[in-house]
Design an enzyme around this catalytic site. Structure first.
Site, PDB file in Angstrom:
ATOM      1  N   TYR A 129       0.675  -1.379   0.266  1.00 21.81           N
ATOM      2  CA  TYR A 129       0.067   0.059  -0.020  1.00 21.81           C
ATOM      3  C   TYR A 129       0.789   1.079  -0.076  1.00 21.81           C
ATOM      4  O   TYR A 129       2.100   1.119  -0.159  1.00 21.81           O
ATOM      5  CB  TYR A 129      -1.144  -0.035   1.015  1.00 21.81           C
ATOM      6  CG  TYR A 129      -0.637  -0.062   2.526  1.00 21.81           C
ATOM      7  CD1 TYR A 129       0.721  -0.009   2.866  1.00 21.81           C
ATOM      8  CD2 TYR A 129      -1.765  -0.208   3.521  1.00 21.81           C
ATOM      9  CE1 TYR A 129       0.932  -0.125   4.356  1.00 21.81           C
ATOM     10  CE2 TYR A 129      -1.279  -0.439   4.916  1.00 21.81           C
ATOM     11  CZ  TYR A 129      -0.092  -0.240   5.340  1.00 21.81           C
ATOM     12  OH  TYR A 129       0.207  -0.247   6.613  1.00 21.81           O
ATOM     13  N   GLU A 130       0.111   2.244  -0.192  1.00 25.42           N
ATOM     14  CA  GLU A 130       0.744   3.580  -0.481  1.00 25.42           C
ATOM     15  C   GLU A 130       1.578   4.000  -1.603  1.00 25.42           C
ATOM     16  O   GLU A 130       2.672   4.362  -1.789  1.00 25.42           O
ATOM     17  CB  GLU A 130       1.481   4.096   0.855  1.00 25.42           C
ATOM     18  CG  GLU A 130       0.474   4.298   1.985  1.00 25.42           C
ATOM     19  CD  GLU A 130      -0.621   5.061   1.858  1.00 25.42           C
ATOM     20  OE1 GLU A 130      -0.783   5.803   0.939  1.00 25.42           O
ATOM     21  OE2 GLU A 130      -1.586   4.474   2.638  1.00 25.42           O
ATOM     22  N   GLY A 131       1.389   2.953  -2.688  1.00 22.62           N
ATOM     23  CA  GLY A 131       2.069   2.790  -3.767  1.00 22.62           C
ATOM     24  C   GLY A 131       2.859   1.806  -3.656  1.00 22.62           C
ATOM     25  O   GLY A 131       3.710   1.508  -2.702  1.00 22.62           O
ATOM     26  N   GLN A 187       7.045   2.787  -6.168  1.00 17.39           N
ATOM     27  CA  GLN A 187       8.257   3.536  -5.680  1.00 17.39           C
ATOM     28  C   GLN A 187       9.443   3.628  -6.579  1.00 17.39           C
ATOM     29  O   GLN A 187      10.156   4.532  -6.645  1.00 17.39           O
ATOM     30  CB  GLN A 187       8.615   3.251  -4.084  1.00 17.39           C
ATOM     31  CG  GLN A 187       7.381   3.046  -3.384  1.00 17.39           C
ATOM     32  CD  GLN A 187       6.650   4.290  -3.292  1.00 17.39           C
ATOM     33  OE1 GLN A 187       7.221   5.549  -3.110  1.00 17.39           O
ATOM     34  NE2 GLN A 187       5.210   4.177  -3.398  1.00 17.39           N
TER      35      GLN A 187
END
Length: 596
Positions: free
Chosen positions: A442-444, A449
């Site tokens: 999650y969060e990319g 990234q």
């Protein structure tokens, strides 16, 4: 039985002996009165809260999970979570690094991040409730109207209300340009928002009287894709002009995700039906506003990986010292016992030292990045702010992806130390493995990234940001070039720095011919860059430990041994990573899709 001891000594080593955090912060007008004693006192109290209040709830919270009442749409978190949160608020912890203009204490981000590391070690699922609130605070602080700031920031600062970020939809995860949630403008300046969001961490609970949702949606005339996304603040309960709570808003929890880990956090499916919201920032510019929250969350997720690495290591070490199995190959090490403690076996040592090196190296990386963030926010020198902002932008995807990849490696190693006992719930280690796995997603995802690092942060500005960090490494290497005791650390660091420059140039040239070459190399590239960054910090820590080892303090002896392990056993993986990155696109794409 699991245990957790806050790593205060190591935090203080980095703060006061490696980075001179108090001195660096005193140069910033907002923190001119900070000192080491204040920092130490805050960390000590934060460690007590983490280890004594929320750590005991970690296993029970995992086993109990959250409960959804489908008639009322209310979610009850595990037993003890609400009471712990009340204690957290009463202690003033939510306001630690918030703006004093909204009731915050104005302490540095660097200190706040250390507190969050300990909270994540103690109980990641619980920590996500206040952690996401801080991201919502940051986004509104940067892009909210005066009215929105007045309405929401004092409540988020105090912790009276919590916050979320509502991005993902069933058909759209990373590709937010596909989202369908609609926002219809109303005559009174508000918007009615309709749609569905999934995977919303802390999306519904009864720990606070209100939840402030930041929601991405499309205006009726919005262009397609990511250029047509707007951001709205949508409270669970509408807020009256006097600040009191009004009627229930049209945003409800329709279900809770059944997950591999972080069971104590309510990962909610939210349905919006004419929910009343107000626009944050400019129309169709929602991603820019949300990225404030997303970048804060990426640093926070890296911190989650760090926290789990530390607590898994602590427990695996304790087990390895106590568990006896077989004799050392070189002869008995505990002749008074029927077998030797497993910590004498080389591969057990390798697994433990891997986790320790990634925990201590990750802590240095996280702390240094937080310090750059403090400079970006609080310096009165425009050049310092710009320099720090560029470094934070470059390092953020590394913090998120490298530290969470390392946490997966480390928690898996630590579970392996337990043998069969690691695979069962009784010892608590398998929870850390399960919890660690989400942090890579999650969060990319970590691939996202990697693409961000290589595509945007490195090739996107022709290596300008990378050169800034490279200059820091080069200056350190040159300063230590005549220090014989440092050669075992600076020589491999210098060598890797040269190889990263060469690899970057090669990938950049290939990308001129086919942009997919970036996608083929990005994941390997980020891990190489992660080792360059972590290697630099390990060299800095080794320098201090060398200077202090004559004190007789075993802390420095252990630090040097861990540094030597890192350079001998972990950094060398960059050789194979560079080779696979250079292999490029062809091995990935030459097989016809029909053959898969």
């Amino acid at each position: 039985m699991a245990q957790y001891n806050p790593p205060l000594r190591d935090m203080q080593f980095l703060m006061h002996e490696v980075f001179n955090v108090a001195g660096e912060l005193q140069a910033l007008p907002a923190h001119k009165d900070i000192d080491a004693d204040t920092i130490n006192a805050v960390l000590e109290e934060g460690g007590k809260f983490a280890s004594q209040v929320i750590f005991p709830l970690n296993r029970s919270g995992d086993e109990e999970g959250c409960t959804l009442n489908k008639e009322t749409h209310e979610v009850t978190p595990p037993k003890g979570f609400k009471e712990a949160y009340k204690q957290y608020v009463e202690g003033g912890w939510p306001s630690l690094s918030c703006d004093p203009a909204f009731g915050g204490q104005g302490l540095p981000v660097t200190v706040n991040q250390c507190i969050y590391e300990m909270l994540n070690s103690a109980n990641q699922a619980w920590t996500m409730y206040p952690g996401l609130s801080h991201g919502a605070y940051e986004a509104l602080h940067a892009h909210g109207t005066d009215e929105q700031k007045k309405t929401y920031l004092p409540k988020l600062t105090s912790g009276e209300w919590t916050g979320t970020m509502c991005l993902t939809e069933p058909h759209c995860g990373t590709d937010l340009g596909l989202l369908r949630t609609k926002a219809e403008p109303q005559a009174d300046g508000t918007y009615k928002i309709t749609g569905q969001k999934i995977f919303i961490s802390a999306g519904e609970h009864n720990m606070t009287p209100n939840i402030v949702h930041l929601v991405l949606a499309r205006l009726p005339d919005a262009p397609s894709g990511s250029k047509g996304i707007s951001l709205f603040v949508v409270p669970k309960f509408q807020v009256n002009a006097d600040g009191s709570l009004g009627k229930r808003n049209g945003i409800f929890c329709a279900g809770l995700e059944e997950k591999m880990g972080i069971h104590g956090n309510a990962t909610a499916q939210l349905v919006l039906e004419n929910a009343v919201g107000t626009l944050v920032g400019q129309p169709n510019k929602g991603l820019a506003a949300m990225f404030v929250m997303m970048n804060a969350a990426r640093l926070g997720v890296g911190n989650q990986g760090l926290g789990l690495t530390e607590v898994a290591y602590q427990n695996a070490v304790a087990y390895a010292k106590d568990r006896i199995q077989m004799r050392a190959l070189s002869g008995p090490k505990a002749p008074d016992k029927p077998a030797d403690p497993i910590i004498v076996h080389p591969d057990v040592r390798k697994m433990l030292l891997t986790a320790r090196a990634y925990a201590e190296g990750g802590r240095a990386l996280s702390m240094w990045t937080s310090l750059q963030l403090d400079k970006e926010i609080a310096s009165d020198d425009e050049d310092v702010r710009k320099e720090s902002a560029d470094l934070v932008a470059l390092i953020t995807p590394i913090v998120k992806a490298f530290l969470t990849d390392n946490a997966w490696i480390s928690t898996s190693h630590c579970m392996q130390v337990y043998g069969g006992h690691g695979f069962i719930k009784e010892w608590g280690m398998e929870q850390y493995v399960r919890d660690a796995r989400i942090n890579m997603i999650y969060e990319g995802t970590n691939t996202i990234q990697s693409l961000d690092l290589l595509g945007r942060k490195v090739l996107g500005d022709n290596g300008a940001k990378l050169k800034k960090f490279g200059k820091i490494v080069t200056e350190f290497v040159e300063a230590e070039g005549t220090n014989e005791a440092m050669q075992e650390f600076v020589n491999p660091l210098a060598d890797l720095g040269e190889k990263v420059v060469k690899l970057t140039t090669e990938i950049g040239m290939k990308a001129f011919g086919n942009q997919d070459e970036v996608g083929a190399a990005a994941v390997d590239y980020l891990r190489v860059a992660g080792h360059l960054v972590m290697g630099y910090f390990w060299a800095r820590m080794a320098k201090v430990a060398l200077e202090k080892q004559g004190s007789g303090d075993p802390f420095y002896t252990a630090k040097l041994a861990t540094a030597r392990f890192y350079f001998a056993k972990l950094l060398p993986e960059t050789a194979s990573l560079i080779r696979t990155a250079r292999a490029g696109l062809k091995p990935l794409m030459e097989m016809d899709e029909a053959l898969f």
